[in-house]
Design a protein around this motif. Structure first.
Motif, short mmCIF file in Angstrom:
data_model
loop_
_atom_site.label_atom_id
_atom_site.label_comp_id
_atom_site.label_asym_id
_atom_site.label_seq_id
_atom_site.Cartn_x
_atom_site.Cartn_y
_atom_site.Cartn_z
N PRO A 55 -5.13 6.34 -2.50
CA PRO A 55 -4.19 5.27 -2.15
C PRO A 55 -3.96 4.33 -3.33
O PRO A 55 -4.86 4.07 -4.13
CB PRO A 55 -4.89 4.52 -1.01
CG PRO A 55 -5.93 5.45 -0.52
CD PRO A 55 -6.31 6.34 -1.65
N ILE A 85 0.86 -1.18 0.00
CA ILE A 85 0.00 0.00 0.00
C ILE A 85 0.90 1.23 0.00
O ILE A 85 1.80 1.34 0.83
CB ILE A 85 -0.91 0.03 1.24
CG1 ILE A 85 -1.73 -1.25 1.32
CG2 ILE A 85 -1.81 1.26 1.22
CD1 ILE A 85 -2.47 -1.43 2.63
N TYR A 86 0.64 2.14 -0.92
CA TYR A 86 1.42 3.37 -1.03
C TYR A 86 0.61 4.53 -0.45
O TYR A 86 -0.58 4.66 -0.74
CB TYR A 86 1.79 3.65 -2.49
CG TYR A 86 2.71 2.61 -3.05
CD1 TYR A 86 4.09 2.73 -2.91
CD2 TYR A 86 2.21 1.49 -3.71
CE1 TYR A 86 4.95 1.76 -3.41
CE2 TYR A 86 3.06 0.52 -4.22
CZ TYR A 86 4.42 0.66 -4.07
OH TYR A 86 5.26 -0.31 -4.56
N ALA A 87 1.25 5.33 0.36
CA ALA A 87 0.60 6.47 1.01
C ALA A 87 0.47 7.62 0.03
O ALA A 87 1.24 8.58 0.06
CB ALA A 87 1.38 6.89 2.25
N GLU A 88 -0.48 7.47 -0.85
CA GLU A 88 -0.75 8.48 -1.86
C GLU A 88 -2.24 8.82 -1.81
O GLU A 88 -3.02 8.10 -1.19
CB GLU A 88 -0.41 7.96 -3.26
CG GLU A 88 1.03 7.55 -3.45
CD GLU A 88 1.29 6.91 -4.80
OE1 GLU A 88 0.32 6.67 -5.56
OE2 GLU A 88 2.46 6.64 -5.09
#
Length: 112
Positions: free
Chosen positions: A85, A79-82
């Motif tokens: 997401p 999971i990327y903190a964007e």
């Protein structure tokens, strides 16, 4: 067990779980098998990419199968903190061990 040690097929012993049966419990489902296939080819895919490539699978089923594969150590979820997401699924080294099985099934499929 050493992976280089030759194996032979034989009938199981009553009361002792069959290792082939155990493997099929993990990868024997149609969708699970196709998810692994796609990840073996692409290495990493997003949920939406898998959903698009697996015609007929529901989002709920895909989510469940990915979770099962992650629990078995075949797939890694990142999971990327964007915003929004971003979640990617990657085949693990354990999952890559299945590639020869898929290649032989493809070889057999070409004869049908």
């Amino acid at each position: 067990m050493n992976q280089q040690e030759p194996l032979i097929l034989k009938r199981g012993t009553p009361g002792i779980p069959c290792v082939i049966g155990k493997a099929l419990e993990v990868i024997g489902n149609k969708w699970t098998f196709l998810i692994i296939r796609d990840l073996l080819v692409e290495q990493t895919l997003r949920f939406s990419e898998l959903l698009k490539s697996l015609e007929g699978i529901s989002p709920k089923t895909l989510s469940l199968r990915l979770k099962e594969l992650e629990e078995q150590g075949i797939v890694k979820r990142t999971i990327y903190a964007e915003v929004p997401p971003r979640v990617e699924y990657t085949i693990t080294d354990k999952g890559k061990q299945l590639e020869p099985v898929f290649i032989e099934l493809k070889r057999f499929g070409l004869t049908l």
